[in-house]
Scaffold this motif. Structure first.
Motif, PDB file in Angstrom:
ATOM      1  N   LEU A 275       5.375   3.956  -3.379  1.00  0.00           N
ATOM      2  CA  LEU A 275       4.387   4.994  -3.617  1.00  0.00           C
ATOM      3  C   LEU A 275       4.836   6.325  -3.026  1.00  0.00           C
ATOM      4  N   THR A 276       5.567   6.261  -1.907  1.00  0.00           N
ATOM      5  CA  THR A 276       6.002   7.496  -1.251  1.00  0.00           C
ATOM      6  C   THR A 276       7.002   8.268  -2.104  1.00  0.00           C
TER       7      THR A 276
ATOM      8  N   VAL B 124      -4.417   4.570  -7.319  1.00  0.00           N
ATOM      9  CA  VAL B 124      -5.099   5.644  -8.055  1.00  0.00           C
ATOM     10  C   VAL B 124      -5.467   6.772  -7.099  1.00  0.00           C
ATOM     11  N   GLY B 125      -5.972   6.421  -5.915  1.00  0.00           N
ATOM     12  CA  GLY B 125      -6.353   7.430  -4.937  1.00  0.00           C
ATOM     13  C   GLY B 125      -5.182   8.278  -4.492  1.00  0.00           C
ATOM     14  N   LEU B 126      -4.042   7.647  -4.233  1.00  0.00           N
ATOM     15  CA  LEU B 126      -2.861   8.386  -3.805  1.00  0.00           C
ATOM     16  C   LEU B 126      -2.358   9.313  -4.903  1.00  0.00           C
ATOM     17  N   CYS B 127      -2.352   8.825  -6.141  1.00  0.00           N
ATOM     18  CA  CYS B 127      -1.915   9.660  -7.269  1.00  0.00           C
ATOM     19  C   CYS B 127      -2.779  10.916  -7.365  1.00  0.00           C
ATOM     20  N   HIS B 128      -4.079  10.752  -7.211  1.00  0.00           N
ATOM     21  CA  HIS B 128      -4.980  11.902  -7.262  1.00  0.00           C
ATOM     22  C   HIS B 128      -4.732  12.846  -6.091  1.00  0.00           C
ATOM     23  N   GLU B 129      -4.446  12.290  -4.913  1.00  0.00           N
ATOM     24  CA  GLU B 129      -4.137  13.123  -3.755  1.00  0.00           C
ATOM     25  C   GLU B 129      -2.892  13.973  -4.000  1.00  0.00           C
TER      26      GLU B 129
END
Length: 286
Positions: free
Chosen positions: A188-189, A223-228
């Motif tokens: 994800l990073t 999903v939350g990280l992508c939006h961030e």
């Protein structure tokens, strides 16, 4: 024992010969497909998760061979990548998809973007950005009406090189989507290092979250990280009301899958938009 050994050797020789024959036959068939224009494009609608209205499409190549019948992209695309035909095939896809965008424009479309898949080979090919620019100019289609999709596995083979070539595409003005996220081994990073605008979550995410809570937690976090990171999120392969509900619950921006529509031939896609009452289209114009 000797007889058994001979039988095994004969079996493997036949398998090797069969593979070689199949390879040559596919080479010939692909040559014929390119020469006689046997490929066609379908368009699968992409749906706004809030309004449930189409906001774009993904162009998907299909091949019907007069001698072999329907041939799945899963069979001929890997072969085309091996023998080099993939560059010609994907340039054809870009041209036909952009030409269709022009047709929609002539009907009064306000610019629903079309997504076009390219392989890792096309991504690192120096000609690809030039071809894309030339085709956009030829049909007078704005770069903002085109999205380029590249798979996660193609990117992670060489991140540094991928970033370099993705930046070239971004400079043209097209958006870039990372397709099939979750099927490769990128973390994800690494998303923050990629010059992308959209993340398309693989169908396996939704399949799993409807079965166990741990997968649901992972889906929510992704999903939350992508939006961030300021990225749009597409939920791929949505086929059931349960999957749609989960995608909406965790605020995926765009939905794609058979729940709303299968991939449609060009004329059928136009009719689909008409039936959906897409505003801004004058269907009487040519």
């Amino acid at each position: 024992a000797k007889e058994t050994g001979k039988n095994k050797t004969s079996y493997f020789k036949k398998r090797i010969a069969k593979r070689a024959y199949d390879f040559i036959e596919m080479d010939r068939a692909l040559f014929q497909a390119l020469k006689y224009k046997q490929f066609t494009l379908c368009y699968q609608p992409k749906i706004d998760s809030t309004t449930h209205k189409p906001i774009g499409s993904e162009a998907l190549i299909r091949w019907y061979s007069p001698s072999k019948g329907f041939i799945s992209p899963n069979d001929f695309i890997p072969h085309a990548e091996m023998n080099g035909d993939i560059l010609a095939i994907e340039q054809w896809v870009i041209e036909r998809a952009v030409a269709f965008q022009r047709k929609l424009r002539n009907m009064g479309s306000t610019g629903q973007p079309v997504s076009i898949n390219i392989s890792g080979k096309s991504l690192i090919n120096e000609e690809t950005p030039l071809v894309l620019e030339r085709i956009l100019a030829k049909y007078q289609v704005s770069p903002c009406e085109v999205e380029i999709e590249i798979t996660e596995t193609a990117v992670i083979k060489d991140m540094e090189k991928a970033v370099k070539h993705l930046m070239k595409l971004k400079k043209i003005g097209v958006k870039v989507a990372l397709d099939d996220f979750g099927t490769g081994y990128s973390s994800l990073t690494q998303l923050k290092d990629l010059p992308i605008d959209i993340v398309k979550l693989d169908q396996s995410f939704l399949t799993n979250i409807c079965e166990d809570q741990e997968s649901e937690k992972i889906f929510k976090a992704v999903v939350g990280l992508c939006h961030e990171l300021g990225l749009q999120v597409v939920a791929e392969g949505v086929e059931t009301i349960e999957q749609l509900s989960k995608a909406k619950e965790y605020e995926c921006d765009i939905i794609q899958g058979y729940y709303f529509s299968m991939p449609l031939m060009q004329d059928a896609y136009v009719e689909y938009l008409k039936e959906e009452g897409f505003e801004g289209l004058n269907w009487g114009r040519k």
